[in-house]
Scaffold this active site. Structure first.
Site, PDB file in Angstrom:
ATOM      1  N   SER A 144     -10.103  -0.298   6.978  1.00 48.36           N
ATOM      2  CA  SER A 144      -9.598  -0.195   5.845  1.00 48.36           C
ATOM      3  C   SER A 144      -8.712  -1.157   5.255  1.00 48.36           C
ATOM      4  O   SER A 144      -8.524  -1.330   3.806  1.00 48.36           O
ATOM      5  CB  SER A 144      -8.660   0.849   5.671  1.00 48.36           C
ATOM      6  OG  SER A 144      -9.165   2.277   5.709  1.00 48.36           O
TER       7      SER A 144
ATOM      8  N   LYS B  71       0.836  -1.113   0.056  1.00 53.08           N
ATOM      9  CA  LYS B  71      -0.110  -0.125   0.189  1.00 53.08           C
ATOM     10  C   LYS B  71       0.956   1.219   0.004  1.00 53.08           C
ATOM     11  O   LYS B  71       2.049   1.178   0.679  1.00 53.08           O
ATOM     12  CB  LYS B  71      -0.861  -0.100   1.325  1.00 53.08           C
ATOM     13  CG  LYS B  71      -2.039   1.025   1.391  1.00 53.08           C
ATOM     14  CD  LYS B  71      -2.914   0.984   2.580  1.00 53.08           C
ATOM     15  CE  LYS B  71      -3.879   2.123   2.588  1.00 53.08           C
ATOM     16  NZ  LYS B  71      -4.931   2.003   3.664  1.00 53.08           N
TER      17      LYS B  71
ATOM     18  N   SER C  38      -9.811   2.001   2.894  1.00 57.91           N
ATOM     19  CA  SER C  38      -8.885   2.812   2.027  1.00 57.91           C
ATOM     20  C   SER C  38      -7.955   1.912   1.330  1.00 57.91           C
ATOM     21  O   SER C  38      -7.393   2.240   0.244  1.00 57.91           O
ATOM     22  CB  SER C  38      -8.156   3.778   2.837  1.00 57.91           C
ATOM     23  OG  SER C  38      -7.428   3.205   3.586  1.00 57.91           O
TER      24      SER C  38
END
EC number: 6.3.5.7
Lengths: 481, 483
Positions: free
Chosen positions: B175, B76, B151
């Site tokens: 997330s 990420k 997210s």
């Protein structure tokens, strides 16, 4: 109207840890810009603080020394504001739960009385970097070497009533942190800085007046001048019918005035909240017990001991215990010569004026404690007089060797041979026959005054080397006879 | 090759069926071909990946049998990667090349993983749709007109589309778990303090936690084993021995006590999702679990509390993006204030600005007690709810999300409706407990997730239950059409 001054001080003492409070960067003063700034000090994204245990130890030592409550659980908080030398956009400090709570410090005033100043709290925080506005062609430079240096902010109660008291308090704090070995006290380098909260009120009024805060004053002399100036400014304002406004002011030592920096309305809302990257610090009882046992003898204790053990006056004892270095020097001289009063006098008068003249600290003294002690021994055994000793001392300061060497080399050994002194006196009296006549025809009171003249002439004739006591006795005998 | 799970890849590499380099080459080609549809990668580090793959092959040839050796993953884009852009999906960090590696990145690299690049996400991890990225919205491989959740939407989309077998992700309010649910994956948010946050760009420091997203519980166990552990560089990291997550997978579920919180099945939950959740419960009963109804009475306060605490921390954490030392700086600033204002106004997106303002307000003088302190009290109550519940049950089970993946842009006009999508996941972050989402079937071709919550440091238990469930179901084996 009679005015009373009310002063509270916030002192920032830079703790002398080897690395910063939350990063491993070195804290040495004067390194090339940004060479002591790690990823964390630069506030790189993703970096996290780790508390330096040594900073906690030092803060605890201070707390113990001022007899304060030490927060069993203390919490770091973020103080949020934007400034280029504050890379994270917040300063990590302590707000609701400081490491050191209420304590106090006793200070000696000039008249010899002791006054207790309350200390509200002392908390740990990180220093900011420095903005440099010169030499960048209209731009600003930022040096983050200092960013993250540990500070102990020591906040006093508004117990101080004059600029002189304020200076005495700061000197006591200065001595204390140096005794504890937690701050080098170098004010020129900013290791100890002072914010002065100053207000005035009519004498006898209980409520405080509106205060102004003078930021970042960094010498004892400037503290006194800045406060005196600010007090007068406030009195003038009020007496002219206007009001003091709550604001932050800066002291300009070149103009000897304070000027407004920002008013209360312009003050930041710092939005303090507990720092989520740092856990609360728990101080265990055993840890404090251990620290307590490591505490050195503190200025107040030393001062008391100098009075009781050596019979020094309170004033002398307080001057000699004002710094650890001064106290150590004095005690070393005392050990060598075994005469505390002579040692105290020489350290406080001749040595102090020598150091003062050359702007030296006692640890830089050109005359070592051993040398001075040896010299005092020569006074005690009448090898030299006090007056000659001053010459010897100056020669030692100039690096001409030990007292004995100098006495030998310069032939300063005191003349104690009575017949030699008598012969010298006879010459002096013969050369001043008129005065001798006058003396002999005068009353007791007048004689006393004139006697000094003959002693002076005699000492001059002997180039100071004649034993003053013998000169006195023999001279009296000859004049009376 | 791309259809293999991480565990299958590990076995294939160990059996020399293909090399790490061949695998990386295949997946890089797949990313090149397919990712334009999904936008799951912000940066593809092909050269570095091939170099790491060759190094892994060399290590294996020299006798190294590390279980993650040669395993292809991606990070990420809020994990700092040395020498590689680390953007947080924000314009303000578009030019930021990290000078250091996050602990998670460093540990996984040391274990021999091969990083193929950096994954798209909501800007600064603020969002539940992965639409707020400066690099454009991420699409859900099950229906590219829909969001993948957020997210960690880039991590989820890339794994669901079989571009990579597993990815790192982070979870501040859901997330990891919410995108796992919306894309048919397994994802675990570990206990707060289990995975180091050093080098993980902070959104809300007291809630952020890194973890893996993968197709199976076994893969999550593998990757989490490489990510987790005490780190002296993170003061909130906890010095607790690491469980053997792989070894724990096989444990039978006999006697497992599962709690169903009534608050998780109330208004707002899609009935079809409720049915899927109950079907999972039936499966787990067959495996030996017993079921108990429980209550988490303060759950209703979780979203308001979260939306005070997280923005408050974010408002402070994001102050360092000021245009002074790194990142975006506005053109021709007239003075310092102008530099700050325009760099931040131009550098941050709308949702980030919204949260900075909310957080700044919540911490302001006069409001602090009413908002921040009150929210902290609620947080304590939520923790207490879980402590009480875990006296009676070993695990808590419920839906991961109240709804299926929604259409791109559908919730843009109403941010609060998007905030409400985190209603079931947020409590775990507030309490700091671990939570896992696993696939539980499909509705109209869209994946459904079930969430499991456990007491502190019982990640092994969560992975064990999910793994046992995955032994008797095949939801996790379904692949989206076209990928």
């Amino acid at each position: 109207m009679q005015w009373e001054t009310v002063i509270g001080l916030e002192i920032h003492a830079q703790l002398s840890t080897r690395s910063k409070i939350f990063s491993g960067s070195a804290t040495t003063f004067g390194a090339a810009p940004n060479t002591q700034a790690s990823l964390l000090d630069l506030a790189m994204p993703g970096t996290l603080p780790v508390l330096n245990a040594e900073a906690v130890r030092m803060a605890c030592l201070f707390g113990l020394a001022i007899d304060a409550e030490i927060g069993a659980k203390n919490v770091f908080a973020r103080k949020n504001y934007f400034y280029p030398d504050l890379p994270k956009g917040y300063q990590t400090s302590q707000m609701d739960h400081p490491i050191v709570g209420k304590g106090h410090l006793d200070i000696a005033l000039e008249d010899g009385t002791i006054k207790r100043i309350g200390i509200t709290r002392a908390h740990l925080e990180e220093d900011a970097g420095k903005s440099l506005h010169e030499d960048f062609h209209g731009m600003s430079g930022i040096d983050l070497n200092r960013a993250g240096t540990p500070l102990l902010e020591i906040v006093s109660e508004p117990d101080i009533r004059s600029a002189k008291e304020a200076v005495a308090y700061v000197k006591s704090i200065h001595a204390l942190v140096r005794y504890l070995g937690i701050c080098d006290g170098n004010m020129a380098e900013g290791s100890l800085r002072c914010d002065c909260n100053v207000s005035v009120r009519p004498k006898g009024q209980a409520a405080f007046g509106t205060r102004a805060e003078i930021k970042n004053v960094n010498s004892f002399r400037f503290i006194e001048k800045a406060i005196n100036h600010e007090v007068q400014r406030q009195i003038d304002l009020i007496e002219d019918g206007s009001k003091v406004i709550q604001e932050t002011r800066l002291y300009d030592p070149n103009k000897d005035e304070t000027r407004s920096m920002r008013s209360k309305e312009e003050a930041n809302d710092y939005r303090y909240f507990p720092c989520p990257d740092l856990l609360p610090v728990t101080i265990e009882h055993n840890y404090l017990q251990q620290l307590r046992s490591e505490l050195p003898e503190l200025p107040a204790q030393k001062c008391e001991r100098f009075e009781s053990q050596f019979g020094l006056s309170a004033y002398d004892a307080s001057v000699l215990s004002a710094s650890r270095e001064m106290a150590n020097y004095f005690e070393q001289v005392q050990r060598v010569c075994d005469d505390a009063k002579l040692a105290a006098n020489w350290v406080m008068v001749e040595l102090a004026s020598l150091l003062n003249k050359d702007g030296l600290e006692i640890e830089q003294s050109p005359v070592s404690a051993e040398q001075l002690g040896d010299m005092i021994l020569r006074i005690k055994d009448s090898t030299i007089s006090g007056k000659i000793a001053k010459m010897v001392f100056e020669a030692m300061a100039a690096g001409e060797g030990s007292a004995d060497e100098i006495i030998e080399k310069k032939g300063l050994k005191q003349v104690t041979d009575s017949s030699a002194i008598e012969a010298m006196l006879d010459e002096v009296l013969a050369a001043n026959a008129a005065q001798v006549e006058q003396y002999r025809s005068s009353d007791e009171a007048k004689r006393g005054k004139m006697f000094g003249f003959f002693v002076g002439q005699a000492m001059k004739a002997s180039k100071g080397k004649a034993n003053p006591q013998q000169v006195n006795e023999l001279l009296k005998h000859k004049l009376e006879g | 090759m791309h259809e293999l799970t991480l565990a299958e890849i590990a076995r294939a590499l160990a059996g020399k069926r293909f090399s790490a380099e061949e695998l990386a080459t295949t997946l890089l080609e797949r990313i090149r071909q397919l990712d334009p549809q999904l936008n799951s990668f912000i940066t593809v580090t092909a050269d570095q990946a091939l170099e790491q793959a060759r190094a892994a092959d060399t290590r294996r040839a020299a006798g190294d049998t590390g279980v993650l050796l040669g395993a292809p993953i991606a990070h990420k884009d809020l994990f700092c990667t040395k020498g590689v852009r680390t953007s947080c999906a924000s314009k303000i960090l578009d030019n930021f090349v990290s000078p250091y590696d996050a602990t998670v990145v460093e540990k996984l690299a040391a274990a021999g993983t091969v990083s193929l690049g950096k994954l798209n996400m909501d800007e600064f991890a603020m969002g539940s749709a992965s639409e707020s990225s400066y690099y454009g919205a991420v699409k859900n491989p099950w229906d590219i007109s829909r969001v993948p959740g957020g997210s960690s939407g880039g991590s989820a989309a890339a794994v669901a589309a079989r571009l990579i077998p597993a990815a790192t992700a982070t979870d501040t309010g859901g997330s990891i778990r919410q995108p796992a649910a919306l894309t048919g994956l397994t994802g675990i948010k570990p206990t707060y303090g289990r995975v180091s946050r050093w080098g993980m760009i902070a959104y809300a420091s007291s809630l952020d936690q890194g973890g893996p997203l993968a197709r199976t519980a076994e893969d999550c166990a593998l990757l989490l084993g490489g990510m987790a552990g005490f780190d002296t560089k993170d003061s909130t990291s906890i010095d607790q021995p690491l469980d053997d997550y792989l070894a724990a997978l096989a444990k039978p579920l006999t006697g497992l006590r599962i709690g169903l919180p009534q608050e998780y099945f109330g208004a707002g939950l899609d009935n079809r999702i409720a049915d899927k959740v109950m079907a999972v419960v039936e499966e787990l009963k067959k495996l030996g679990a017993t079921i108990k109804e429980i209550s988490l009475p303060n759950m209703q306060h979780a979203i308001p509390a979260y939306y005070v605490i997280a923005p408050a921390e974010a408002s402070s954490n994001l102050s360092r993006f000021d245009g002074v030392r790194f990142g975006y700086r506005c053109e021709n600033p007239t003075d310092l204030t102008d530099l700050y204002k325009r760099s931040r106004a131009e550098g941050f997106g709308a949702e980030v600005k919204r949260r900075i303002m909310v957080g700044t307000y919540a911490l302001s003088a006069g409001y602090y007690d009413a908002y921040y302190l009150k929210a902290q009290k609620i947080r304590r109550l939520i923790k207490d709810d879980f402590s009480a519940a875990f006296k009676d049950v070993d695990l808590i089970l419920g839906p991961t999300t109240p709804n299926l993946a929604w259409k791109l842009g559908e919730k843009n006009a109403d941010p609060v409706s998007a905030y409400l999508e985190d209603i079931y996941t947020i409590t775990a972050n507030l309490a700091g407990i671990p939570g896992l989402s696993m696939p539980a079937g499909f509705i109209d071709g869209l994946p459904v997730g079930v969430q499991l919550l456990a007491p502190y440091f019982q990640e092994a238990r969560l992975l064990n239950v999910a793994h046992q469930y995955q032994q008797v179901t095949d939801w996790h084996r379904q692949a989206p059409n076209g990928f």
